[in-house]
Scaffold this active site. Structure first.
Site, PDB file in Angstrom:
ATOM      1  N   HIS A  99       0.903  -1.123  -0.175  1.00 25.17           N
ATOM      2  CA  HIS A  99      -0.056   0.103   0.049  1.00 25.17           C
ATOM      3  C   HIS A  99       0.997   1.057  -0.057  1.00 25.17           C
ATOM      4  CE1 HIS A  99       0.020  -0.246   4.522  1.00 25.17           C
ATOM      5  NE2 HIS A  99       0.601   1.177   4.450  1.00 25.17           N
ATOM      6  N   ASP A 129       0.309  -7.865   1.613  1.00 24.66           N
ATOM      7  CA  ASP A 129       0.731  -6.273   1.793  1.00 24.66           C
ATOM      8  C   ASP A 129       2.248  -5.836   1.596  1.00 24.66           C
ATOM      9  OD1 ASP A 129       0.047  -3.439   1.842  1.00 24.66           O
ATOM     10  OD2 ASP A 129       0.058  -3.575   3.794  1.00 24.66           O
ATOM     11  N   SER A 207       4.688   2.572   7.762  1.00 20.88           N
ATOM     12  CA  SER A 207       4.465   1.447   6.848  1.00 20.88           C
ATOM     13  C   SER A 207       5.547   1.297   5.973  1.00 20.88           C
ATOM     14  CB  SER A 207       3.255   1.742   5.764  1.00 20.88           C
ATOM     15  OG  SER A 207       2.005   1.890   6.424  1.00 20.88           O
TER      16      SER A 207
END
Length: 443
Positions: A99, A129, A207
């Site tokens: 993402h 992910d 992230s």
């Protein structure tokens, strides 16, 4: 950093115990304490191990088409940023979250020493992910890049110290500390989930950054948080374990995609209501909803209604645990499972198979097509499971959806649904979700 609404708290007991030792012990005695002691400075510290890893933690910037009115400038502009970790310095290989790079046209990698490089996207895996980038330079091996050491996440224990590193909220590289709050976390979406939970502070921008152990070794990649409001840190963060990370990264580097095996069994998650129906005293496990004829699951003796409680000697929380184990196993791998049938424990060995070319697997009680498993319910044909990373998950199909039409034709039962979904090409599904009509284009 992806988030949903829940609350949590911090529990850093290790330092609460360790700090009084500084005032009451001599430097020689402190050397024997559980926390490393720097006698020269007279402080307890984990810096020695962690400092070796920090140069390998990078900032990843994704550039894409700018929003708003066109100015005639077609150059891509920054659209998001996150963190990453260099796992192969010689080849310039960086792992991050899918993402972070999703939708990007160009990518840059910023190092802690101020250098910045363009990077190319090798591949992504939505199911976990994860994404892999490669730094672009005439001679990557001569750049003097740092490489992070990776340790098998299966060695982790709840209560271990953990350190999150990344570039949160627009700040430069930031290190936070917590503990491993839990292992094997899943049930938070239609992805392959076997998360490490930590209370180390993780925020937007973290992230793709590494979760480290107290020796500075990579144990996971930070990917999501649960938040009580505003999307900020509430002490509950999740990381993809290195066991999954390294398997996915190796496949992406080799072929640009991840190919997963199958057992031919369709799994759903055990919950309190279903546990009562089965007469069980547990609420964690994966229920065998159906078994494809001729599959390895059938050969192993698994049957509809079996509740899998352990797989490869690891406890099963729900269907996500099974998917996380089978989903990173090479075809031919023998997977040991422990299950309950009519309240009695059984054991089986299931061989992971290469996925069949058949687009639809049909059993007496369920149909599985393109990653979605459907059964007949009192109110229609209900989707009860969607495999992470499958075409169905990518199309937005969700567990609980009721399928009413396929390509504008009514489907009255499982046989009709299986027939309608056969064959190549996209299928347009009309489903009802929470009483509202939704159209799904299934590739």
């Amino acid at each position: 950093m992806r988030s949903t609404n829940r609350t949590g708290g911090l529990a850093l007991l290790a330092l609460v115990v360790a700090v009084p030792l500084l005032a009451t012990t001599t430097p020689a005695a402190a050397q024997q304490s559980p926390v490393p002691f720097d006698a020269r400075r007279g402080v307890f510290t984990f810096a020695t191990g962690l400092e070796q890893a920090l140069p390998a933690v990078v900032q990843v910037t994704t550039l894409g088409q700018s929003e708003g009115p066109s100015s005639g400038d077609n150059e891509p502009r920054p659209m998001s940023s996150g963190s990453g970790a260099i796992i192969d310095a010689r080849e310039g290989i960086v792992v991050t979250n899918n993402h972070v790079v999703e939708g990007g046209r160009k990518f840059t990698v910023d190092l802690t020493d101020g250098r910045i490089f363009d990077a190319v996207l090798i591949g992504t895996d939505k199911a976990t992910d994860l994404a892999v980038l490669r730094i672009e330079a005439p001679s990557v091996a001569s750049l003097g890049l740092s490489q992070i050491e990776v340790v098998n996440s299966d060695s982790l224990r709840t209560g271990d110290l953990a350190f999150a590193v990344g570039y949160p909220l627009g700040l430069d590289q930031t290190l936070t500390m917590g503990v491993i709050s839990g292992l094997g976390r899943s049930g938070m979406g239609d992805r392959i989930e076997d998360y490490i939970q930590t209370d180390a502070a993780v925020n937007s921008g973290n992230s793709g950054g590494p979760l480290l152990d107290s020796r500075g070794r990579l144990i996971g990649i930070n990917t999501s948080i649960l938040s009580g409001g505003g999307g900020g840190n509430d002490g509950i963060a999740f990381a993809v374990p290195s066991r999954i990370l390294m398997y996915v990264a190796a496949q992406l580097r080799e072929t640009g995609e991840v190919k997963r095996g199958t057992t031919g069994a369709i799994f759903g998650s055990l919950n309190a209501a279903r546990s009562r129906d089965f007469g069980l005293g547990i609420v964690r496990g994966a229920v065998v909803e159906d078994v494809a004829p001729g599959s390895s699951a059938e050969a192993a003796g698994l049957s509809r209604g079996d509740v899998v409680t352990r797989i490869q000697n690891r406890p099963v929380s729900n269907a996500g645990t099974v998917a996380a184990t089978v989903g990173i196993a090479e075809p031919g791998t023998r997977v040991e499972v422990v299950y309950l049938r009519d309240g009695r424990e059984g054991r089986a060995t299931v061989v992971v198979e290469t996925p069949r070319e058949r687009s639809v697997i049909s059993g007496p009680d369920a149909v599985m097509a393109r990653g979605a498993a459907v059964r007949a319910a009192s109110d229609g044909l209900q989707v009860f499971s969607v495999e992470g990373g499958s075409p169905a998950a990518g199309a937005g199909l969700q567990a609980g959806d009721l399928i009413t039409l396929v390509d504008d034709s009514a489907v009255a039962g499982l046989d009709a649904l299986a027939t309608a979904l056969e064959g190549a090409g996209q299928k347009i599904l009309s489903v009802t979700r929470a009483g509202e009509p939704v159209e799904i284009i299934l590739p």
